[in-house]
Scaffold this motif. Sequence first.
Motif, PDB file in Angstrom:
ATOM      1  N   ARG A 103       0.042   3.718   5.763  1.00  5.98           N
ATOM      2  CA  ARG A 103      -0.815   3.084   6.771  1.00  5.98           C
ATOM      3  C   ARG A 103      -2.217   2.868   6.225  1.00  5.98           C
ATOM      4  NH1 ARG A 103       1.756   6.651  10.934  1.00  5.98           N
ATOM      5  NH2 ARG A 103       0.233   8.140  10.177  1.00  5.98           N
ATOM      6  N   SER A 104      -2.722   3.851   5.499  1.00  5.41           N
ATOM      7  CA  SER A 104      -4.047   3.729   4.902  1.00  5.41           C
ATOM      8  C   SER A 104      -4.068   2.592   3.887  1.00  5.41           C
ATOM      9  CB  SER A 104      -4.435   5.046   4.226  1.00  5.41           C
ATOM     10  OG  SER A 104      -5.641   4.915   3.527  1.00  5.41           O
ATOM     11  N   GLU A 105      -3.048   2.509   3.062  1.00  2.00           N
ATOM     12  CA  GLU A 105      -2.971   1.423   2.080  1.00  2.00           C
ATOM     13  C   GLU A 105      -2.830   0.072   2.773  1.00  2.00           C
ATOM     14  OE1 GLU A 105      -3.369   1.181  -1.240  1.00  2.00           O
ATOM     15  OE2 GLU A 105      -4.047   3.249  -1.090  1.00  2.00           O
ATOM     16  N   ALA A 106      -2.087   0.030   3.867  1.00  3.29           N
ATOM     17  CA  ALA A 106      -1.934  -1.226   4.600  1.00  3.29           C
ATOM     18  C   ALA A 106      -3.278  -1.686   5.169  1.00  3.29           C
ATOM     19  CB  ALA A 106      -0.910  -1.069   5.721  1.00  3.29           C
ATOM     20  N   LYS A 107      -4.057  -0.739   5.669  1.00  5.28           N
ATOM     21  CA  LYS A 107      -5.389  -1.086   6.179  1.00  5.28           C
ATOM     22  C   LYS A 107      -6.278  -1.612   5.053  1.00  5.28           C
ATOM     23  CE  LYS A 107      -5.478   2.170  10.031  1.00  5.28           C
ATOM     24  NZ  LYS A 107      -6.070   3.424  10.526  1.00  5.28           N
ATOM     25  N   LYS A 108      -6.237  -0.945   3.915  1.00  2.31           N
ATOM     26  CA  LYS A 108      -7.040  -1.395   2.777  1.00  2.31           C
ATOM     27  C   LYS A 108      -6.601  -2.786   2.332  1.00  2.31           C
ATOM     28  CE  LYS A 108      -8.055   3.143   0.813  1.00  2.31           C
ATOM     29  NZ  LYS A 108      -7.781   4.048  -0.312  1.00  2.31           N
ATOM     30  N   GLU A 109      -5.298  -3.006   2.307  1.00  2.00           N
ATOM     31  CA  GLU A 109      -4.776  -4.311   1.900  1.00  2.00           C
ATOM     32  C   GLU A 109      -5.194  -5.394   2.892  1.00  2.00           C
ATOM     33  OE1 GLU A 109      -3.150  -7.064  -0.456  1.00  2.00           O
ATOM     34  OE2 GLU A 109      -3.346  -4.936  -0.939  1.00  2.00           O
ATOM     35  N   GLU A 110      -5.217  -5.067   4.168  1.00  2.38           N
ATOM     36  CA  GLU A 110      -5.644  -6.037   5.187  1.00  2.38           C
ATOM     37  C   GLU A 110      -7.114  -6.389   4.991  1.00  2.38           C
ATOM     38  OE1 GLU A 110      -5.599  -8.682   8.264  1.00  2.38           O
ATOM     39  OE2 GLU A 110      -3.917  -7.728   7.265  1.00  2.38           O
ATOM     40  N   VAL A 111      -7.944  -5.387   4.691  1.00  2.77           N
ATOM     41  CA  VAL A 111      -9.363  -5.650   4.441  1.00  2.77           C
ATOM     42  C   VAL A 111      -9.519  -6.534   3.214  1.00  2.77           C
ATOM     43  CG1 VAL A 111     -11.526  -4.549   3.699  1.00  2.77           C
ATOM     44  CG2 VAL A 111     -10.230  -3.590   5.605  1.00  2.77           C
ATOM     45  N   GLN A 114      -8.530 -10.082   4.102  1.00  2.00           N
ATOM     46  CA  GLN A 114      -9.568 -10.748   4.877  1.00  2.00           C
ATOM     47  C   GLN A 114     -10.745 -11.150   3.987  1.00  2.00           C
ATOM     48  OE1 GLN A 114     -10.496  -8.039   8.038  1.00  2.00           O
ATOM     49  NE2 GLN A 114      -8.734  -8.645   9.276  1.00  2.00           N
TER      50      GLN A 114
END
Length: 169
Positions: A103-111, A114
């Motif tokens: 989940r943390s990596e997914a958030k970083k990837e989303e940032v 963007q």
Amino acid sequence: MVLPLLKLATLALKTLSKPVANRLKRQAGYAPRFQQFIVSFAQANHRITTRMQRSIYGHATDVEIRPLDEEKAVQAAVDLIGEVFVFAVAGALLIFEVQRSSRSEAKKEEVRRQELEVIKQRNENLATEVELLRHKLEELEQLARRQGLSGIFKFKHANTEGINLAKPA
């Protein structure tokens, strides 16, 4: 700050699971129906592990395997239950940690995605602006070719005359 506390909590849970497993082992031997179940489970486990050991060491596997006495069977079963409990807790914590990390990596990837989208948009805007400036430059070059150099000078001269006329008035 959250990550070290989370890791500390998982370590504490692993440490606490061992006494819980020991308590489960003690309680497992007291219930008669459960004890009957775990004795049959321990006997089956004993037969399987003995056959595997005989197979690994190259001994005959078709030999009859003597069953464990009831006390040893109960002890083996409750030991297995304790180990399975500790393993299950460790496995659950591992799965939790992997999910949290993903989940943390997914958030970083989303940032990152963007930010890349913003950079692409800025690049498109700059490309549009460069194209617009190129067209304006072409128009100015065409205008200069049509009027010649004297046209450009007249344009400058006309602006300076307008300024001179404005001063005396």
